[in-house]
Design a protein around this motif. Structure first.
Motif, PDB file in Angstrom:
ATOM      1  N   ALA A  36       0.837  -1.211   0.000  1.00  0.00           N
ATOM      2  CA  ALA A  36       0.000   0.000   0.000  1.00  0.00           C
ATOM      3  C   ALA A  36       0.865   1.253   0.000  1.00  0.00           C
ATOM      4  O   ALA A  36       0.562   2.220  -0.701  1.00  0.00           O
ATOM      5  N   LEU A  37       1.955   1.246   0.768  1.00  0.00           N
ATOM      6  CA  LEU A  37       2.872   2.393   0.767  1.00  0.00           C
ATOM      7  C   LEU A  37       3.442   2.623  -0.625  1.00  0.00           C
ATOM      8  O   LEU A  37       3.555   3.755  -1.092  1.00  0.00           O
ATOM      9  N   LYS A  38       3.807   1.548  -1.270  1.00  0.00           N
ATOM     10  CA  LYS A  38       4.366   1.644  -2.623  1.00  0.00           C
ATOM     11  C   LYS A  38       3.329   2.208  -3.592  1.00  0.00           C
ATOM     12  O   LYS A  38       3.625   3.085  -4.411  1.00  0.00           O
ATOM     13  N   GLN A  39       2.102   1.744  -3.491  1.00  0.00           N
ATOM     14  CA  GLN A  39       1.029   2.207  -4.376  1.00  0.00           C
ATOM     15  C   GLN A  39       0.646   3.661  -4.102  1.00  0.00           C
ATOM     16  O   GLN A  39       0.239   4.388  -5.002  1.00  0.00           O
ATOM     17  N   GLU A  40       0.783   4.086  -2.863  1.00  0.00           N
ATOM     18  CA  GLU A  40       0.443   5.460  -2.490  1.00  0.00           C
ATOM     19  C   GLU A  40       1.466   6.475  -2.987  1.00  0.00           C
ATOM     20  O   GLU A  40       1.199   7.663  -3.021  1.00  0.00           O
ATOM     21  N   LYS A  41       2.656   6.003  -3.345  1.00  0.00           N
ATOM     22  CA  LYS A  41       3.721   6.889  -3.838  1.00  0.00           C
ATOM     23  C   LYS A  41       4.028   7.993  -2.829  1.00  0.00           C
ATOM     24  O   LYS A  41       4.009   9.185  -3.149  1.00  0.00           O
ATOM     25  N   GLN A  78      12.732   2.391  -3.240  1.00  0.00           N
ATOM     26  CA  GLN A  78      13.268   2.456  -4.594  1.00  0.00           C
ATOM     27  C   GLN A  78      12.196   2.759  -5.638  1.00  0.00           C
ATOM     28  O   GLN A  78      12.491   2.803  -6.826  1.00  0.00           O
ATOM     29  N   SER A  79      10.979   2.975  -5.201  1.00  0.00           N
ATOM     30  CA  SER A  79       9.867   3.189  -6.129  1.00  0.00           C
ATOM     31  C   SER A  79       9.366   4.624  -6.071  1.00  0.00           C
ATOM     32  O   SER A  79       9.724   5.380  -5.179  1.00  0.00           O
ATOM     33  N   GLN A  84      12.248   8.834   1.625  1.00  0.00           N
ATOM     34  CA  GLN A  84      13.154   8.608   2.745  1.00  0.00           C
ATOM     35  C   GLN A  84      12.309   8.041   3.882  1.00  0.00           C
ATOM     36  O   GLN A  84      11.144   8.410   4.058  1.00  0.00           O
ATOM     37  N   PHE A  85      12.880   7.138   4.664  1.00  0.00           N
ATOM     38  CA  PHE A  85      12.223   6.579   5.837  1.00  0.00           C
ATOM     39  C   PHE A  85      12.883   7.179   7.070  1.00  0.00           C
ATOM     40  O   PHE A  85      14.058   6.923   7.334  1.00  0.00           O
ATOM     41  N   SER A  86      12.155   8.009   7.813  1.00  0.00           N
ATOM     42  CA  SER A  86      12.655   8.564   9.069  1.00  0.00           C
ATOM     43  C   SER A  86      12.200   7.652  10.193  1.00  0.00           C
ATOM     44  O   SER A  86      11.003   7.428  10.378  1.00  0.00           O
ATOM     45  N   VAL A  87      13.156   7.123  10.936  1.00  0.00           N
ATOM     46  CA  VAL A  87      12.878   6.092  11.936  1.00  0.00           C
ATOM     47  C   VAL A  87      13.074   6.628  13.350  1.00  0.00           C
ATOM     48  O   VAL A  87      14.068   7.296  13.635  1.00  0.00           O
ATOM     49  N   VAL A  88      12.115   6.350  14.210  1.00  0.00           N
ATOM     50  CA  VAL A  88      12.296   6.486  15.655  1.00  0.00           C
ATOM     51  C   VAL A  88      12.027   5.109  16.248  1.00  0.00           C
ATOM     52  O   VAL A  88      11.248   4.330  15.707  1.00  0.00           O
ATOM     53  N   LEU A  89      12.700   4.810  17.319  1.00  0.00           N
ATOM     54  CA  LEU A  89      12.603   3.475  17.916  1.00  0.00           C
ATOM     55  C   LEU A  89      11.518   3.416  18.975  1.00  0.00           C
ATOM     56  O   LEU A  89      11.204   4.410  19.631  1.00  0.00           O
ATOM     57  N   GLY A  90      10.975   2.236  19.156  1.00  0.00           N
ATOM     58  CA  GLY A  90       9.978   1.993  20.188  1.00  0.00           C
ATOM     59  C   GLY A  90      10.549   1.124  21.292  1.00  0.00           C
ATOM     60  O   GLY A  90      11.705   0.701  21.245  1.00  0.00           O
ATOM     61  N   ASN A  91       9.734   0.826  22.269  1.00  0.00           N
ATOM     62  CA  ASN A  91      10.203   0.056  23.416  1.00  0.00           C
ATOM     63  C   ASN A  91      10.744  -1.312  23.016  1.00  0.00           C
ATOM     64  O   ASN A  91      11.731  -1.782  23.571  1.00  0.00           O
ATOM     65  N   HIS A  92      10.152  -1.962  22.036  1.00  0.00           N
ATOM     66  CA  HIS A  92      10.650  -3.272  21.603  1.00  0.00           C
ATOM     67  C   HIS A  92      12.028  -3.149  20.961  1.00  0.00           C
ATOM     68  O   HIS A  92      12.875  -4.018  21.135  1.00  0.00           O
ATOM     69  N   ASP A  93      12.243  -2.063  20.229  1.00  0.00           N
ATOM     70  CA  ASP A  93      13.541  -1.854  19.578  1.00  0.00           C
ATOM     71  C   ASP A  93      14.652  -1.619  20.595  1.00  0.00           C
ATOM     72  O   ASP A  93      15.794  -2.036  20.387  1.00  0.00           O
ATOM     73  N   TYR A  94      14.322  -0.985  21.705  1.00  0.00           N
ATOM     74  CA  TYR A  94      15.324  -0.722  22.744  1.00  0.00           C
ATOM     75  C   TYR A  94      15.679  -1.973  23.540  1.00  0.00           C
ATOM     76  O   TYR A  94      16.625  -1.972  24.314  1.00  0.00           O
ATOM     77  N   PRO A 109      21.223   4.771   2.814  1.00  0.00           N
ATOM     78  CA  PRO A 109      20.970   6.220   2.838  1.00  0.00           C
ATOM     79  C   PRO A 109      19.495   6.620   2.849  1.00  0.00           C
ATOM     80  O   PRO A 109      19.165   7.725   3.252  1.00  0.00           O
ATOM     81  N   TRP A 110      18.615   5.738   2.448  1.00  0.00           N
ATOM     82  CA  TRP A 110      17.185   6.054   2.450  1.00  0.00           C
ATOM     83  C   TRP A 110      16.569   5.933   3.843  1.00  0.00           C
ATOM     84  O   TRP A 110      15.420   6.321   4.061  1.00  0.00           O
ATOM     85  N   ILE A 111      17.342   5.419   4.807  1.00  0.00           N
ATOM     86  CA  ILE A 111      16.888   5.318   6.196  1.00  0.00           C
ATOM     87  C   ILE A 111      17.536   6.447   6.996  1.00  0.00           C
ATOM     88  O   ILE A 111      18.752   6.540   7.099  1.00  0.00           O
TER      89      ILE A 111
END
Length: 121
Positions: A36-41, A78-79, A84-94, A109-111
């Motif tokens: 869906a993200l890819k289709q939403e462009k 790549q589509s 760009q994907f801007s990431v913040v971490l959650g409790n599971h990631d920590y 570089p896209w992250i």
């Protein structure tokens, strides 16, 4: 009622911002969201935590990163508008090694993950 917009009244191009979170389980549903993200462009994707269930990752080369993030979202990055994907971490990631995301963002570089806490304007 149907809403329509006159494109000639828009002064600047519209930027489509997409937000996802609580997603890193490798499920079929995660695949559907990625499609869906890819289709939403999307122009920019914000990842708002719990990126890799259930205990984050230990290294940038962790198999879980490949299986639960890269395989789903690299095709999106790549589509279309090459978001760009801007990431913040959650409790599971920590629960893993959060420093791995600093290495991940250097390799991909896209992250965008410049630090554990950051402000984006």
């Amino acid at each position: 009622p149907k809403v329509s917009f006159r494109k000639d009244l828009i002064a600047e191009p519209v930027q489509k911002l997409c937000f996802i979170g609580d997603m890193g389980d490798g499920s079929e549903t995660q695949g559907k969201v990625a499609l869906a993200l890819k289709q939403e462009k999307c122009h920019h994707v914000f990842v708002v935590g719990d990126v890799i269930y259930s205990n984050g990752v230990e290294t940038a080369d962790a198999p879980l990163f490949q299986e639960r993030f890269l395989k789903f979202y690299e095709p999106v990055a790549q589509s279309g508008h090459k978001p760009q994907f801007s990431v913040v971490l959650g409790n599971h990631d920590y629960q893993g090694n959060e420093a791995a995301w600093l290495d991940i963002s250097k390799k991909h570089p896209w992250i965008f993950f410049p630090h554990y806490y950051y402000l984006q304007k």
